[in-house]
Design an enzyme around this catalytic site. Sequence first.
Site, mmCIF file in Angstrom:
data_model
loop_
_atom_site.group_PDB
_atom_site.id
_atom_site.type_symbol
_atom_site.label_atom_id
_atom_site.label_comp_id
_atom_site.label_asym_id
_atom_site.label_seq_id
_atom_site.Cartn_x
_atom_site.Cartn_y
_atom_site.Cartn_z
ATOM 1 N N GLU A 65 0.851 -1.199 0.000
ATOM 2 C CA GLU A 65 0.000 0.000 0.000
ATOM 3 C C GLU A 65 0.887 1.249 0.000
ATOM 4 O O GLU A 65 2.021 1.224 0.498
ATOM 5 C CB GLU A 65 -0.880 -0.028 1.267
ATOM 6 N N ASN A 211 -12.290 -1.142 -0.754
ATOM 7 C CA ASN A 211 -11.592 -1.781 0.367
ATOM 8 C C ASN A 211 -12.282 -1.373 1.669
ATOM 9 O O ASN A 211 -12.601 -0.191 1.859
ATOM 10 C CB ASN A 211 -10.130 -1.298 0.421
ATOM 11 N N GLU A 212 -12.522 -2.316 2.528
ATOM 12 C CA GLU A 212 -13.131 -2.050 3.840
ATOM 13 C C GLU A 212 -14.249 -1.003 3.699
ATOM 14 O O GLU A 212 -14.263 0.031 4.386
ATOM 15 C CB GLU A 212 -12.076 -1.616 4.865
ATOM 16 N N TYR A 278 -6.476 -8.814 11.809
ATOM 17 C CA TYR A 278 -5.156 -8.492 12.344
ATOM 18 C C TYR A 278 -4.994 -9.070 13.734
ATOM 19 O O TYR A 278 -5.944 -9.086 14.523
ATOM 20 C CB TYR A 278 -4.954 -6.968 12.396
ATOM 21 N N GLU A 335 -5.925 -9.196 3.896
ATOM 22 C CA GLU A 335 -5.116 -8.471 4.898
ATOM 23 C C GLU A 335 -5.067 -9.318 6.156
ATOM 24 O O GLU A 335 -6.115 -9.628 6.736
ATOM 25 C CB GLU A 335 -5.719 -7.097 5.217
ATOM 26 N N GLN A 384 2.258 -5.990 5.725
ATOM 27 C CA GLN A 384 2.446 -5.705 4.335
ATOM 28 C C GLN A 384 3.874 -6.062 3.942
ATOM 29 O O GLN A 384 4.671 -6.401 4.807
ATOM 30 C CB GLN A 384 2.146 -4.246 4.064
#
Length: 531
Positions: A65, A211-212, A278, A335, A384
């Site tokens: 990103e 995204n999201e 996460y 992710e 990432q």
Amino acid sequence: MHRRKVFPNGGWTFCLAALTLISLMSIISYFALAQNPEPDRATLLIHSDQPKGIINPNIYGHFAEHLGRLIYEGLWVGEDSPIPNTRGLRNDVVGALKELRIPVLRWPGGCFADEYHWKDGIGLRNQRPKRPNASWGGVDTNAFGTHEFMDLCEMLGAEPYINGNLGSGSPQEMMEWIEYMTSDSDSTLATLRRQNGRDKPWKVPYFAVGNESWGCGGEMRPEHYADEYRRYAAFIKNHSGNRIQKLAVGPSDANYAWTEVLMAQAARYMQGLSLHYYTLPTGNWGRKGSATSFGEKEWHSTLVRTLRIEEFIQKHSAIMDKYDPQKRVGLMVDEWGTWYDAEPGKNLGALYQQNTLRDAVVAGINLNIFNNHSDRVRMANIAQMVNVLQAMVLTDREKMLLTPTYHVFRMYKVHQGATLIPLDLTAPEYALDNASVPSLSASASRDSNGILHLSIVNLNPNRAAEIAMKVAGSAAKNVSGEVLTAATMNAMNTFDSPKVIQPAPFSGYKIRNDQVIVSIPPKSVVVLEMR
Ligand code: AHR
């Protein structure tokens, strides 16, 4: 006589000395045991006679990103940089990443995707507009755009996964980007691509709509997003033989309501639904925990939380099964990884964090889970790739180091595209306070040459594990492997000492008749090859 000489005060003195000796010996053996306790005993049956489906190589995917020092400095230094580079991309980082055989790379975000306008990133670099990076701070020069990203993918041999802008873009902008990249016609946009230096169209196999979108991508309700997704997806067109898999924004964590609505209302228009999760040591976004300074309590709670992804995958998959029993739609964990507090004094928005043996264990556990659920999990992209969150590589100007997570990805790449082999693993629990986790995590596959690969993680930082292993269908005759471990839980590679933690040849096994006895060190990741 002799005894009397040694113990002039008679029998009592002798008893006292004997008692002292015994207690001394017990103290010594207590400490020896505390440092070297009995190993956990486990059994493992590898069902090589019951092969499952193929482990999609894309499970070993990555994510880059426009955030912190990932793109600028981490990958892109520009052609005039004193750091050795090829067309502006740094040679050391690209060289290291090539070793991982990265199958797919997601770009340009993340939250940044929903503010990115692709036309800013084409044409002469010195004439590209500079825009504030509203998600992560700073100003983006747009020096790294579509052509530079595609060049990177070609250098790495990775397939591009483009994340489109739904939040602040339009269907027309999305449609034109795809035409620019993939059309071989003489349309104005395809001609513009040629004028900008790329004659042949690129292949774009994966394209995501936002995204999201439940968060930074537009704060939408699932019903609204499902409709928006359908509208945008209608304008994702295939040009010149390119075939795009359309990916929809999925849930994070346990947001099952999102999955339910998306599958009910839009499943037939998508090939993949994303999942984000996460691992925070504390589970608290306000105080996530340190990347490097932690004790056994946070080691354990990190592993408890990382293992939760299996429950999320199972429950989201069960919802997907209701609407898509043929498993046509993939669950794309695009992710995942650890997320710690920023280091004191470091830019909060850059999400730079160090990477320890704990991250290697987290990576090994997650990859085992993805392998074991590869009937539904078709892609995963660790967050990432460089200098951000659970990175493979860290850079400091011209310096570069490989993280423990990098080594796990290098060791596990043998599973890419191999056939999943089911396992029966029985292992003791690793308990602390009121929580416990299995002490071992494992997955296995057989590659196209018939070689069996087994990856095992020992979650327990205090006890080795002795595994009595059998391969059903054929006995293992030759075993070899690698182990990644270190003396301490928070061992890490630094720019001054970049090789503190790196894989070593593994010799902790004995072949006994039809069994292999494997001794896995505490807090380690082992990958074995069996023939
Ligand atoms: O990976 C960092 C950020 O985490 C991404 O931009 C966003 O999608 C997620 O919230």
